[in-house]
Design a protein around this motif. Sequence first.
Motif, PDB file in Angstrom:
ATOM      1  N   SER A 239       0.815  -1.215   0.000  1.00  0.00           N
ATOM      2  CA  SER A 239       0.000   0.000   0.000  1.00  0.00           C
ATOM      3  C   SER A 239       0.849   1.266   0.000  1.00  0.00           C
ATOM      4  N   THR A 240       1.988   1.247   0.691  1.00  0.00           N
ATOM      5  CA  THR A 240       2.908   2.384   0.641  1.00  0.00           C
ATOM      6  C   THR A 240       4.345   1.860   0.674  1.00  0.00           C
ATOM      7  N   GLY A 241       5.268   2.750   0.324  1.00  0.00           N
ATOM      8  CA  GLY A 241       6.679   2.387   0.373  1.00  0.00           C
ATOM      9  C   GLY A 241       7.145   2.144   1.804  1.00  0.00           C
ATOM     10  N   TYR A 242       6.609   2.942   2.700  1.00  0.00           N
ATOM     11  CA  TYR A 242       6.970   2.771   4.113  1.00  0.00           C
ATOM     12  C   TYR A 242       6.611   1.351   4.563  1.00  0.00           C
ATOM     13  N   MET A 243       5.419   0.945   4.211  1.00  0.00           N
ATOM     14  CA  MET A 243       4.974  -0.393   4.615  1.00  0.00           C
ATOM     15  C   MET A 243       5.746  -1.494   3.890  1.00  0.00           C
TER      16      MET A 243
ATOM     17  N   ASN B 152      20.186   6.068   5.036  1.00  0.00           N
ATOM     18  CA  ASN B 152      18.970   5.411   4.550  1.00  0.00           C
ATOM     19  C   ASN B 152      17.709   6.149   5.004  1.00  0.00           C
ATOM     20  N   HIS B 153      16.662   5.992   4.213  1.00  0.00           N
ATOM     21  CA  HIS B 153      15.352   6.562   4.529  1.00  0.00           C
ATOM     22  C   HIS B 153      14.841   6.025   5.866  1.00  0.00           C
ATOM     23  N   ALA B 154      14.098   6.879   6.584  1.00  0.00           N
ATOM     24  CA  ALA B 154      13.580   6.517   7.910  1.00  0.00           C
ATOM     25  C   ALA B 154      12.838   5.177   7.907  1.00  0.00           C
ATOM     26  N   SER B 155      12.118   4.901   6.830  1.00  0.00           N
ATOM     27  CA  SER B 155      11.333   3.651   6.805  1.00  0.00           C
ATOM     28  C   SER B 155      12.242   2.423   6.812  1.00  0.00           C
ATOM     29  N   LEU B 156      13.407   2.532   6.203  1.00  0.00           N
ATOM     30  CA  LEU B 156      14.353   1.404   6.205  1.00  0.00           C
ATOM     31  C   LEU B 156      15.005   1.255   7.572  1.00  0.00           C
TER      32      LEU B 156
ATOM     33  N   VAL C 283      20.095  -0.514   1.277  1.00  0.00           N
ATOM     34  CA  VAL C 283      20.428   0.877   0.942  1.00  0.00           C
ATOM     35  C   VAL C 283      19.309   1.552   0.149  1.00  0.00           C
ATOM     36  N   ASP C 284      19.269   2.877   0.227  1.00  0.00           N
ATOM     37  CA  ASP C 284      18.514   3.673  -0.749  1.00  0.00           C
ATOM     38  C   ASP C 284      19.349   3.606  -2.023  1.00  0.00           C
ATOM     39  N   SER C 285      18.774   3.379  -3.167  1.00  0.00           N
ATOM     40  CA  SER C 285      19.620   3.403  -4.361  1.00  0.00           C
ATOM     41  C   SER C 285      19.874   4.844  -4.801  1.00  0.00           C
TER      42      SER C 285
ATOM     43  N   ALA D 100      17.704  -2.944  -2.365  1.00  0.00           N
ATOM     44  CA  ALA D 100      17.754  -1.527  -2.734  1.00  0.00           C
ATOM     45  C   ALA D 100      16.347  -0.941  -2.728  1.00  0.00           C
ATOM     46  N   ASP D 101      16.235   0.238  -2.127  1.00  0.00           N
ATOM     47  CA  ASP D 101      14.991   1.010  -2.128  1.00  0.00           C
ATOM     48  C   ASP D 101      15.118   2.029  -3.255  1.00  0.00           C
ATOM     49  N   ASP D 102      14.353   1.806  -4.313  1.00  0.00           N
ATOM     50  CA  ASP D 102      14.496   2.626  -5.522  1.00  0.00           C
ATOM     51  C   ASP D 102      13.400   3.679  -5.642  1.00  0.00           C
ATOM     52  N   ALA D 103      12.962   4.201  -4.498  1.00  0.00           N
ATOM     53  CA  ALA D 103      11.867   5.185  -4.495  1.00  0.00           C
ATOM     54  C   ALA D 103      12.139   6.350  -5.455  1.00  0.00           C
ATOM     55  N   HIS D 104      13.398   6.795  -5.533  1.00  0.00           N
ATOM     56  CA  HIS D 104      13.698   7.967  -6.361  1.00  0.00           C
ATOM     57  C   HIS D 104      14.371   7.618  -7.686  1.00  0.00           C
ATOM     58  N   GLY D 105      14.544   6.326  -7.945  1.00  0.00           N
ATOM     59  CA  GLY D 105      15.153   5.920  -9.209  1.00  0.00           C
ATOM     60  C   GLY D 105      14.143   5.318 -10.170  1.00  0.00           C
TER      61      GLY D 105
ATOM     62  N   GLY E  28      10.410  -0.545  -5.028  1.00  0.00           N
ATOM     63  CA  GLY E  28      10.160   0.717  -5.732  1.00  0.00           C
ATOM     64  C   GLY E  28       8.845   1.312  -5.271  1.00  0.00           C
ATOM     65  N   THR E  29       8.696   2.620  -5.457  1.00  0.00           N
ATOM     66  CA  THR E  29       7.422   3.230  -5.064  1.00  0.00           C
ATOM     67  C   THR E  29       6.726   3.795  -6.307  1.00  0.00           C
ATOM     68  N   LEU E  30       5.438   3.971  -6.190  1.00  0.00           N
ATOM     69  CA  LEU E  30       4.623   4.422  -7.320  1.00  0.00           C
ATOM     70  C   LEU E  30       4.133   5.852  -7.127  1.00  0.00           C
ATOM     71  N   GLY E  31       4.451   6.442  -5.975  1.00  0.00           N
ATOM     72  CA  GLY E  31       3.959   7.786  -5.655  1.00  0.00           C
ATOM     73  C   GLY E  31       4.918   8.896  -6.046  1.00  0.00           C
ATOM     74  N   LYS E  32       6.070   8.540  -6.579  1.00  0.00           N
ATOM     75  CA  LYS E  32       7.053   9.573  -6.939  1.00  0.00           C
ATOM     76  C   LYS E  32       7.150   9.662  -8.464  1.00  0.00           C
ATOM     77  N   GLY E  33       8.173   9.044  -9.051  1.00  0.00           N
ATOM     78  CA  GLY E  33       8.299   9.135 -10.505  1.00  0.00           C
ATOM     79  C   GLY E  33       7.028   8.749 -11.255  1.00  0.00           C
TER      80      GLY E  33
HETATM   81  C1  PLP Z   1       9.221   8.243  -0.083  1.00  0.00           C
HETATM   82  C2  PLP Z   1      10.131   7.138   0.294  1.00  0.00           C
HETATM   83  C3  PLP Z   1       9.631   5.955   0.851  1.00  0.00           C
HETATM   84  C4  PLP Z   1       8.201   5.805   1.259  1.00  0.00           C
HETATM   85  O1  PLP Z   1       7.375   5.598   0.162  1.00  0.00           O
HETATM   86  P1  PLP Z   1       5.823   5.965   0.303  1.00  0.00           P
HETATM   87  O2  PLP Z   1       5.179   5.226  -0.792  1.00  0.00           O
HETATM   88  O3  PLP Z   1       5.733   7.437   0.185  1.00  0.00           O
HETATM   89  O4  PLP Z   1       5.395   5.475   1.670  1.00  0.00           O
HETATM   90  C5  PLP Z   1      10.519   4.933   1.076  1.00  0.00           C
HETATM   91  N1  PLP Z   1      11.835   5.059   0.790  1.00  0.00           N
HETATM   92  C6  PLP Z   1      12.342   6.183   0.269  1.00  0.00           C
HETATM   93  C7  PLP Z   1      13.802   6.256  -0.032  1.00  0.00           C
HETATM   94  C8  PLP Z   1      11.510   7.272   0.027  1.00  0.00           C
HETATM   95  O5  PLP Z   1      12.020   8.401  -0.446  1.00  0.00           O
END
Ligand code: PLP
Length: 386
Positions: free
Chosen positions: A106-110, A132-136, A174-176, A203-208, A235-240
Motif C-alpha cells: 500500500s505504501t513504500g513505508y509499509m 537510509n530513509h527513515a522507513s528502512l 540501501v537507498d539506491s 535496494a529502495d528505488d523510491a527515487h530511481g 520501488g514506489t509508485l507515488g514519486k516518478g
Molecule cells: C518516499 C520514500 C519511501 C516511502 O514511500 P511511500 O510510498 O511514500 O510510503 C521509502 N523510501 C524512500 C527512499 C523514500 O524516499
Amino acid sequence: MSDPLQLTAALNERKSNHLYRQRRTLESAQGAEVIVDGKAYLNFCSNDYLGLANHPDVIAAFTSVANDFGVGSGASHLVCGHSRWHHQLEEELADFVGRDRAVLFSTGYMANLGVVNALVGKQDAVFEDKLNHASLLDAGLLSGARFQRFLHNDLANLEARLKKSTDNKKLIVVDSVFSMDGDLAPLDNLAALAKQYNAALMADDAHGFGVLGETGAGSADYFNLDQQQLPVLMGTLGKGLGSFGAFVAGSEELAETLIQFARPYIYTTAIPPAVAAASLASLNIVRNDVDRRQHLQSLIAYFKQQAEQLGLTLMPSITAIQPLMIGDSEQAMAISEALLERGFLISAIRPPTVPANSARLRITLSAAHSKTQVDRLLTALAEVVL
Ligand SMILES: *Cc1c(COP(=O)(O)O)cnc(C)c1O
C-alpha cells in the motif's frame, strides 16, 4: 493545564530549535505551478519527477476503473481485495524491472517494514547505510536482527562489519538514490561485496524507479544488475510514477515469502483498484514516452551547469534531487521563506530528517518544468543564496 504526556514542552523545544514543521495546503493539482493560499508558486519540491501525477491518461485510467470497480478495495489482498488491476500491475512491474515477480504494497513505508521483517529476525544481521530513509531504519530496528549502520557509501566500513559478523543471515539495505542528498549508492560494488560475504542486497528505488536507466526501470537497470545480484528491489509508485503505492520485486520465492510473512502486506486493506489502474497507465507512459525522461535529464544537466557558473555549490547528484547545502536550520528556513516571497516553493529539510547542521534546500526538478522556469529558479537562487 494538565499535560501528562508533556506535549507542550516537546513542541516548544522543537520551535526554539527552528525545527518546527508546518503543513502547506495546496489548492491545485501537482504540477510545475501550484496554488497555495490563492497565490501561484513555481513548485520545485515535489517528487512527481515525470509530471505524471496530473497526466490526462493517468486520470482517465483512474476514473474509468473507479466507474467499473468502485472506490474501496474492500479487504486485504489475502482476503478478497486483490483485483485483476492489482494483479496486472504486479505482472507488468515484474516484467519492467526484469524480475520473476512483484508484490504490491500500500505504501513504500509499509513495503520496507514488511520486507525487512519478513527476511531477517533475531540471529540475523542487517547492515544499513547511515543516510537510509527513515522507513528502512525503522524496518531494521523493528526486525530484531543485529542492526548496524555503516558510513555513507563507505564500502570499506561495510566490509569490516561484514567480515566480523557471525550472524546467521545477512541483509545489506540501501537507498539506491538517497532521498535527501540525491546521490547514488554504488549498487554494483555493493552487489559484489554481498556476494563475497554471502549476504543479500536490498535496494529502495523510491527515487530511481521510472527515472533512471536506459528504459526508466530504475537503478537495477542503470547498474545492469539482475535478480541474482540484486535480489530484493523495492520501488514506489507515488514519486516518478505520480500515482500511489509501492512494490517489491524479485524471485518467485521472495514474492511468496512476502505474501506469507510480511505483516504490513497481510494486515492492511489493498489500495483501490482504480489507483492500481492509474499506476498501470503511468507505467505505460514511462515505457513509451522516452522524451519525457530525456527532457528531465536535460533540465538536470542544465541546472547543474548554470548553478556552477553562478557559484552555487550543489551536492554531488546526477538525479532530479539537487540539494543546496545550507547547514544552519534557521538560515535554511530564512532562505526558503525568501524564495517563497519570490514565488518559489522549495522546502528547507532540517534535522532529524537530515544529520545535525546539514539543513538544506531540497530542490527537485521535474519533466513538467520548462527551461524558462529553471532559469527563473536560478535567478532567484542567485539573489537569495549568494
Ligand atoms: C518516499 C520514500 C519511501 C516511502 O514511500 P511511500 O510510498 O511514500 O510510503 C521509502 N523510501 C524512500 C527512499 C523514500 O524516499
